[in-house]
Design an enzyme around this catalytic site. Structure first.
Site, PDB file in Angstrom:
ATOM      1  N   CYS A  43     -11.576 121.065 101.632  1.00 19.33           N
ATOM      2  CA  CYS A  43     -11.657 120.516 100.269  1.00 19.33           C
ATOM      3  C   CYS A  43     -11.974 119.025 100.264  1.00 19.33           C
ATOM      4  O   CYS A  43     -12.397 118.473  99.248  1.00 19.33           O
ATOM      5  CB  CYS A  43     -10.367 120.783  99.516  1.00 19.33           C
ATOM      6  SG  CYS A  43     -10.023 122.535  99.379  1.00 19.33           S
ATOM      7  N   ASN A  60     -11.190 126.751  92.275  1.00 19.62           N
ATOM      8  CA  ASN A  60     -11.292 125.820  93.410  1.00 19.62           C
ATOM      9  C   ASN A  60     -12.503 126.228  94.255  1.00 19.62           C
ATOM     10  O   ASN A  60     -12.457 127.236  94.958  1.00 19.62           O
ATOM     11  CB  ASN A  60      -9.991 125.877  94.225  1.00 19.62           C
ATOM     12  CG  ASN A  60     -10.021 124.951  95.429  1.00 19.62           C
ATOM     13  OD1 ASN A  60     -11.043 124.336  95.736  1.00 19.62           O
ATOM     14  ND2 ASN A  60      -8.903 124.859  96.117  1.00 19.62           N
ATOM     15  N   HIS A 116     -10.158 116.401  93.420  1.00 17.25           N
ATOM     16  CA  HIS A 116     -10.418 117.773  93.863  1.00 17.25           C
ATOM     17  C   HIS A 116      -9.695 118.738  92.926  1.00 17.25           C
ATOM     18  O   HIS A 116      -8.564 118.477  92.509  1.00 17.25           O
ATOM     19  CB  HIS A 116      -9.926 117.935  95.301  1.00 17.25           C
ATOM     20  CG  HIS A 116      -9.904 119.351  95.751  1.00 17.25           C
ATOM     21  ND1 HIS A 116     -11.030 120.159  95.691  1.00 17.25           N
ATOM     22  CD2 HIS A 116      -8.903 120.133  96.251  1.00 17.25           C
ATOM     23  CE1 HIS A 116     -10.705 121.357  96.148  1.00 17.25           C
ATOM     24  NE2 HIS A 116      -9.430 121.369  96.490  1.00 17.25           N
TER      25      HIS A 116
END
Ligand code: UT7
Length: 328
Positions: free
Chosen positions: A112, A282, A252
């Site tokens: 990520c 995500n 994020h």
């Protein structure tokens, strides 16, 4: 010499999967997913769609928006944990797809935080003075490593890609500072055990579902809030800034509650925080470049803005980055 972003783009697969569809696959509910994560839907790649396809759509748009040809690109960096193959790299596939005949490049595995690792790496190639145009893409086809019978993970992720072209600037704008970290001690809390040299694919490993992403969500949650808030506070402090000086915060997108907690600790007001997890879930390395491109396309990011990026992910990896926005 700083590197600045001169073009941004994103692409998500056409197919939308809502929380209601997931209700039919695992014991979950739209209400649980929305209230615990902020996610309402995510995009899922078609059967014949892989990370290089998503990246190629981004790369084509980046070139078009900047008005340059593929031959002008010096380096292609693709941040991903879901490459098409171990070899060749996704970057090589993109290079061939767009005809970037003068480029070299590579894939980078930062989960990520991959897009921040990519921007940092790309910006250093620019500031060394040898390269003029570096393409950085963050992409993940998380559906390729998701177990759609595991409610702990399958409700959280989506597929998507975004990216940027980096070029030199001598105005003092562009990428101003970064803080990047890694702590492998947290590796087992968020990982894909099978498929690599540690556990090559066998019938047994596939049957045991070892090739899917697994996590201890509760523990990751705590590390994520602390990691993102710590590096965001630190980068602001070392640049004599407070939350009030930040124009746009692009975190994020792993869980809206993680974002809210990190923003609150950094004293960044809600109206400055970009949230699109409700629509995309995500997308791992894709979240920050997708959010950034949406913000530019909608006029939310303007010349002179101070932009803070922050991410946390598998590894563990985490980091923050500070930019002063300047149009191409
Ligand atoms: O980019 C980094 C990648 N990962 C992350 O950042 C993940 C970070 N972690 C999280 O986002 C959150 O921890 C989750 C969303 C994964 C879980 O949220 P939580 O508030 O920590 O829930 P929990 O694990 O404490 O579970 C609460 C309850 C449990 O039931 P009981 O024990 O209270 O009866 C779970 O079994 O919710 C249950 N549960 C679910 N229920 C419906 C867990 N997953 C689900 C689900 N649907 N999908």
């Amino acid at each position: 010499m700083n590197a600045k972003i001169t073009s941004t783009a994103h692409y998500v697969p056409e197919r939308v999967m809502t929380n209601f569809e997931l209700e039919k696959l695992v014991e979950t509910s739209d209400e649980w997913i929305r209230t615990r994560t902020g996610i309402s839907q995510r995009h899922i790649a078609a059967e014949n769609e892989a990370s290089s396809d998503l990246s190629t759509r981004v790369a084509e748009q980046l070139l078009k928006k900047r008005g340059i040809s593929a031959e002008e690109i010096d380096i292609i960096i693709v941040a991903t944990v879901t490459p098409d193959h171990f070899a060749p790299s996704t970057a090589a596939l993109v290079q061939n797809n767009i005809g970037a005949s003068n480029a070299w490049g590579f894939d980078l595995s930062g989960a990520c935080t991959g897009y921040l690792y990519g921007l940092e790496t790309g910006s250093k190639f620019i500031s060394c003075g040898k390269y003029n145009k570096v393409m950085v893409i963050g992409v993940d086809t998380m559906s390729s490593i998701l177990d759609f019978t595991d409610r702990d993970t399958c409700v959280l992720f989506g597929d998507g890609a975004g990216g940027a072209i980096l070029e030199p600037t001598e105005t003092g704008a562009g990428i101003l500072d970064s803080i990047l970290h890694m702590d492998g001690a947290g590796g087992g809390l968020l990982h894909v055990p099978g498929g690599g040299s540690r556990m090559p694919a066998t019938i047994e490993s596939v049957n045991a579902k070892q090739h899917y992403i697994m996590q201890d969500g509760k523990k990751v949650f705590k590390f994520a809030v602390k990691g993102m808030a710590d590096v965001s506070e630190k980068i602001m402090a070392q640049n004599n800034l407070t939350g009030d000086n930040i124009s746009v915060f692009i975190p994020h997108q792993a869980n809206k509650r993680i974002i809210d907690a990190a923003a609150k600790r950094c004293n960044i007001s809600d109206n400055k925080v970009l949230i699109n997890i409700d629509r995309f879930g995500n997308t791992t390395a894709g979240t920050i470049p997708i959010a950034m491109n949406e913000a530019i396309e909608t006029g939310r990011i303007k010349d002179g803005d101070t932009i803070l990026l922050a991410a946390f992910g598998a590894g563990f990896t985490w980091g923050s980055m500070l930019l002063k926005w300047e149009g191409p």
